[in-house]
Design a protein around this motif. Structure first.
Motif, PDB file in Angstrom:
ATOM      1  N   ALA A  23      32.167  35.313  42.716  1.00 27.63           N
ATOM      2  CA  ALA A  23      33.604  35.364  42.447  1.00 27.63           C
ATOM      3  C   ALA A  23      34.055  36.810  42.540  1.00 27.63           C
ATOM      4  N   VAL A  24      35.172  37.007  43.200  1.00 32.16           N
ATOM      5  CA  VAL A  24      35.651  38.352  43.481  1.00 32.16           C
ATOM      6  C   VAL A  24      37.135  38.402  43.148  1.00 32.16           C
ATOM      7  N   ALA A  25      37.579  39.521  42.605  1.00 27.46           N
ATOM      8  CA  ALA A  25      39.007  39.690  42.341  1.00 27.46           C
ATOM      9  C   ALA A  25      39.649  40.322  43.570  1.00 27.46           C
ATOM     10  N   PRO A  26      40.648  39.662  44.164  1.00 29.84           N
ATOM     11  CA  PRO A  26      41.273  40.267  45.349  1.00 29.84           C
ATOM     12  C   PRO A  26      42.134  41.471  44.956  1.00 29.84           C
ATOM     13  N   PHE A  27      42.285  42.376  45.907  1.00 26.26           N
ATOM     14  CA  PHE A  27      43.184  43.506  45.686  1.00 26.26           C
ATOM     15  C   PHE A  27      44.623  43.019  45.752  1.00 26.26           C
ATOM     16  N   VAL A  28      45.459  43.527  44.883  1.00 27.80           N
ATOM     17  CA  VAL A  28      46.860  43.116  44.912  1.00 27.80           C
ATOM     18  C   VAL A  28      47.793  44.322  44.871  1.00 27.80           C
ATOM     19  N   ASP A  29      48.959  44.101  45.442  1.00 29.41           N
ATOM     20  CA  ASP A  29      50.086  45.025  45.288  1.00 29.41           C
ATOM     21  C   ASP A  29      51.162  44.243  44.574  1.00 29.41           C
ATOM     22  N   ILE A  30      51.822  44.862  43.622  1.00 30.25           N
ATOM     23  CA  ILE A  30      52.917  44.173  42.940  1.00 30.25           C
ATOM     24  C   ILE A  30      54.171  45.037  43.054  1.00 30.25           C
ATOM     25  N   PHE A  31      55.216  44.433  43.557  1.00 30.02           N
ATOM     26  CA  PHE A  31      56.496  45.127  43.695  1.00 30.02           C
ATOM     27  C   PHE A  31      57.545  44.357  42.904  1.00 30.02           C
ATOM     28  N   GLN A  40      51.400  40.728  46.517  1.00 28.81           N
ATOM     29  CA  GLN A  40      50.647  40.578  47.763  1.00 28.81           C
ATOM     30  C   GLN A  40      49.172  40.727  47.469  1.00 28.81           C
ATOM     31  N   ASP A  42      45.151  40.494  49.050  1.00 28.01           N
ATOM     32  CA  ASP A  42      44.261  40.432  50.222  1.00 28.01           C
ATOM     33  C   ASP A  42      43.278  39.292  50.062  1.00 28.01           C
ATOM     34  N   PRO A  44      41.169  37.801  52.891  1.00 25.65           N
ATOM     35  CA  PRO A  44      40.762  37.580  54.282  1.00 25.65           C
ATOM     36  C   PRO A  44      39.838  36.375  54.423  1.00 25.65           C
ATOM     37  N   ARG A  86      41.880  35.563  40.409  1.00 24.55           N
ATOM     38  CA  ARG A  86      42.533  36.594  39.614  1.00 24.55           C
ATOM     39  C   ARG A  86      43.655  35.957  38.811  1.00 24.55           C
ATOM     40  N   GLY A 106      45.811  36.868  56.499  1.00 25.25           N
ATOM     41  CA  GLY A 106      44.885  36.984  55.374  1.00 25.25           C
ATOM     42  C   GLY A 106      45.465  37.622  54.136  1.00 25.25           C
ATOM     43  N   VAL A 107      46.779  37.785  54.116  1.00 26.08           N
ATOM     44  CA  VAL A 107      47.433  38.352  52.933  1.00 26.08           C
ATOM     45  C   VAL A 107      48.343  37.288  52.332  1.00 26.08           C
TER      46      VAL A 107
END
Lengths: 128, 148
Positions: A23-31, A40, A42, A44, A86, A106-107
């Motif tokens: 299990a992996v936490a995806p990278f996120v951007d929050i605006f 957003q 990632d 993939p 996540r 993939g996003v």
């Protein structure tokens, strides 16, 4: 051989042992802007149908499973099948009914609109 | 002096053994390594897998958020180069609350295990995974030689 090591050995040689997907936490951007929160992540290699987005009790849970299909003899492998997971706390002011999600390259893009009451309002000053 | 070096070696061997034990004890230990690292910090480019399928090689590359037009692929003989960029500007009118993905420009080059027929290379991009099908060159394929 004492009993303890024997038990460890036996567990290792169990043929039906399932291979666990990490299990992996995806990278996120929050605006954020006045109308919505934009998230957003990632992810993939995750298919649209393998993504889950759950909002429950102020918690937003993202999930997605990526299955890497292998063909032929592996020369090197740097990524594998993973499960993206996540969880975020979201404010109650989010309009759950109007959440939109899209997947591109993939996003995962999540639009979380703020409810009318939560939007900032300009207050006019009346002249006395 | 030499015995001392050997002592140090023995200590390292013991540490290796201990680590192996720990790996077996905690399956979670492996998960630590599976957490992707930010591009450009620990890694110089996206992760790739390479498979040898007999008459062709197949490479998959993890490129989330990279558009088709932002990818550059070059092949020459057994040399492969993949370049690309991703910009992660804050969208117009938004303020950033959290930025983890980041913009990136990368180039990664590989020496493939065989020469590639450059004219027949195929590249497919789906869901942020780039898939390259690289047919081996005729000279790289095994050939039967007739005895006269």
């Amino acid at each position: 051989m004492d009993e303890k090591t024997e038990m460890v050995k036996r567990e290792e040689s169990m043929p039906e042992r399932r291979r666990e997907i990490p299990a992996v936490a995806p990278f996120v951007d929050i605006f954020e802007n006045d109308n919505e929160i934009l998230l957003q992540a990632d992810m993939p290699g995750v298919d649209k149908k393998d993504i889950t987005v759950n909002v429950d009790n102020g918690k937003l849970a993202l999930g997605g499973v990526r299955k890497v299909e292998t063909t032929g003899a592996a020369q090197w492998e740097e990524f594998e099948s993973v499960e993206f997971q996540r969880t975020f706390s979201v404010p109650q002011s989010i309009d759950v009914e109007k959440i939109e999600a899209e997947l591109k390259d993939g996003v995962l893009c999540l639009h979380l609109p703020k409810s009318e009451a939560a939007r900032p309002r300009q207050i006019e000053i009346k002249s006395a | 002096m030499w015995t001392r070096v050997r002592d140090i070696e023995r200590v390292f061997n013991t540490i290796d053994m201990l680590q192996n034990r720990m790996n077996r004890l905690y399956s979670d230990y492996d998960r630590m390594r599976a957490i992707p690292s930010a591009w450009g910090v620990a890694q110089s480019g996206p992760s790739t897998n390479l498979y040898d399928c007999g008459d062709h090689l197949e490479m998959t590359v993890e490129v989330p958020g990279v558009a088709r037009e932002d990818l550059n692929i070059k092949v020459q003989g057994n040399y492969l180069e993949i370049g690309g960029s991703r910009n992660s500007n804050v969208p117009e009118g938004y303020s950033a609350q959290r930025m983890e993905r980041g913009a990136t420009v990368f180039t990664r080059s590989f020496t493939l295990p065989a020469d590639v027929n450059t004219a027949k290379v195929e590249a497919l991009l789906a869901n942020g995974i780039l898939r390259l099908i690289l047919p081996k060159a005729e000279t790289a394929k095994p050939k039967k030689i007739a005895i006269q």
